[in-house]
Write a protein that holds these residues in place. Structure first.
Motif, PDB file in Angstrom:
ATOM      1  N   LYS A  84     -32.386  -5.463 -68.101  1.00  0.00           N
ATOM      2  CA  LYS A  84     -31.237  -5.771 -67.252  1.00  0.00           C
ATOM      3  C   LYS A  84     -31.666  -5.844 -65.785  1.00  0.00           C
ATOM      4  O   LYS A  84     -31.257  -6.744 -65.055  1.00  0.00           O
ATOM      5  N   GLY A  85     -32.514  -4.926 -65.354  1.00  0.00           N
ATOM      6  CA  GLY A  85     -33.011  -4.933 -63.977  1.00  0.00           C
ATOM      7  C   GLY A  85     -33.836  -6.172 -63.669  1.00  0.00           C
ATOM      8  O   GLY A  85     -33.728  -6.749 -62.584  1.00  0.00           O
ATOM      9  N   LEU A  86     -34.659  -6.593 -64.618  1.00  0.00           N
ATOM     10  CA  LEU A  86     -35.465  -7.798 -64.416  1.00  0.00           C
ATOM     11  C   LEU A  86     -34.576  -9.030 -64.239  1.00  0.00           C
ATOM     12  O   LEU A  86     -34.867  -9.906 -63.420  1.00  0.00           O
ATOM     13  N   ILE A  87     -33.490  -9.073 -64.999  1.00  0.00           N
ATOM     14  CA  ILE A  87     -32.567 -10.207 -64.897  1.00  0.00           C
ATOM     15  C   ILE A  87     -31.795 -10.152 -63.577  1.00  0.00           C
ATOM     16  O   ILE A  87     -31.770 -11.128 -62.822  1.00  0.00           O
ATOM     17  N   LEU A  88     -31.165  -9.027 -63.304  1.00  0.00           N
ATOM     18  CA  LEU A  88     -30.272  -8.929 -62.154  1.00  0.00           C
ATOM     19  C   LEU A  88     -30.987  -8.847 -60.808  1.00  0.00           C
ATOM     20  O   LEU A  88     -30.510  -9.394 -59.821  1.00  0.00           O
ATOM     21  N   LYS A  89     -32.112  -8.173 -60.762  1.00  0.00           N
ATOM     22  CA  LYS A  89     -32.778  -7.973 -59.474  1.00  0.00           C
ATOM     23  C   LYS A  89     -33.867  -8.996 -59.184  1.00  0.00           C
ATOM     24  O   LYS A  89     -34.164  -9.273 -58.031  1.00  0.00           O
ATOM     25  N   PHE A  90     -34.465  -9.551 -60.245  1.00  0.00           N
ATOM     26  CA  PHE A  90     -35.575 -10.489 -60.032  1.00  0.00           C
ATOM     27  C   PHE A  90     -35.333 -11.868 -60.635  1.00  0.00           C
ATOM     28  O   PHE A  90     -36.187 -12.733 -60.546  1.00  0.00           O
ATOM     29  N   ASN A  91     -34.179 -12.056 -61.285  1.00  0.00           N
ATOM     30  CA  ASN A  91     -33.818 -13.360 -61.856  1.00  0.00           C
ATOM     31  C   ASN A  91     -34.827 -13.833 -62.904  1.00  0.00           C
ATOM     32  O   ASN A  91     -35.129 -15.020 -63.014  1.00  0.00           O
ATOM     33  N   ILE A  92     -35.365 -12.899 -63.683  1.00  0.00           N
ATOM     34  CA  ILE A  92     -36.392 -13.226 -64.671  1.00  0.00           C
ATOM     35  C   ILE A  92     -35.759 -13.777 -65.947  1.00  0.00           C
ATOM     36  O   ILE A  92     -34.774 -13.247 -66.456  1.00  0.00           O
ATOM     37  N   SER A 150     -39.504 -21.365 -67.985  1.00  0.00           N
ATOM     38  CA  SER A 150     -39.808 -20.932 -66.624  1.00  0.00           C
ATOM     39  C   SER A 150     -39.721 -19.407 -66.516  1.00  0.00           C
ATOM     40  O   SER A 150     -38.957 -18.770 -67.235  1.00  0.00           O
ATOM     41  N   MET A 151     -40.485 -18.846 -65.601  1.00  0.00           N
ATOM     42  CA  MET A 151     -40.435 -17.405 -65.370  1.00  0.00           C
ATOM     43  C   MET A 151     -39.054 -16.992 -64.835  1.00  0.00           C
ATOM     44  O   MET A 151     -38.586 -15.890 -65.110  1.00  0.00           O
ATOM     45  N   PHE A 152     -38.409 -17.887 -64.102  1.00  0.00           N
ATOM     46  CA  PHE A 152     -37.132 -17.560 -63.487  1.00  0.00           C
ATOM     47  C   PHE A 152     -35.978 -18.298 -64.160  1.00  0.00           C
ATOM     48  O   PHE A 152     -36.139 -19.401 -64.660  1.00  0.00           O
ATOM     49  N   ILE A 153     -34.821 -17.661 -64.124  1.00  0.00           N
ATOM     50  CA  ILE A 153     -33.601 -18.288 -64.616  1.00  0.00           C
ATOM     51  C   ILE A 153     -33.211 -19.338 -63.591  1.00  0.00           C
ATOM     52  O   ILE A 153     -33.254 -19.085 -62.384  1.00  0.00           O
TER      53      ILE A 153
END
Length: 94
Positions: free
Chosen positions: A49-57, A68-71
């Motif tokens: 969840k942190g990777l998604i919300l804080k880093f857009n992974i 892609s590494m990012f959403i």
């Protein structure tokens, strides 16, 4: 080492964070993060969840290496808000 763990390290290095710094941003302890990155402990939902919300992974990329590494993010024109038909919305609510 598992490819997922290598990609986790790639994310951390991309943002130029130490293990302690990365753990702090994610809201987990440094020893816990170290156990994730070394494979001693399975990745938790809190970490994901942190990777998604804080880093857009992109979690699909994290686990499979595909995409892609990012959403992808989309921008909107704040000068022209979208038009909404309130009548249709109200009818669906009733």
């Amino acid at each position: 080492m598992d490819d997922t763990l290598l990609r986790l390290k790639v994310v951390r290095n991309f943002f130029k964070k130490s293990k302690a710094g990365f753990a702090k941003v994610l809201g987990i302890s440094q020893p816990t993060y170290f156990r994730y990155e070394t494979g001693v402990q399975k990745l938790s939902s809190k970490l994901i969840k942190g990777l998604i919300l804080k880093f857009n992974i992109n979690i699909n990329w994290l686990f499979t290496g595909e995409g892609s590494m990012f959403i992808k993010t989309y921008t909107c024109d704040l000068q022209r808000p979208p038009r909404v038909n309130l009548y249709c919305i109200n009818e669906k609510i009733k």
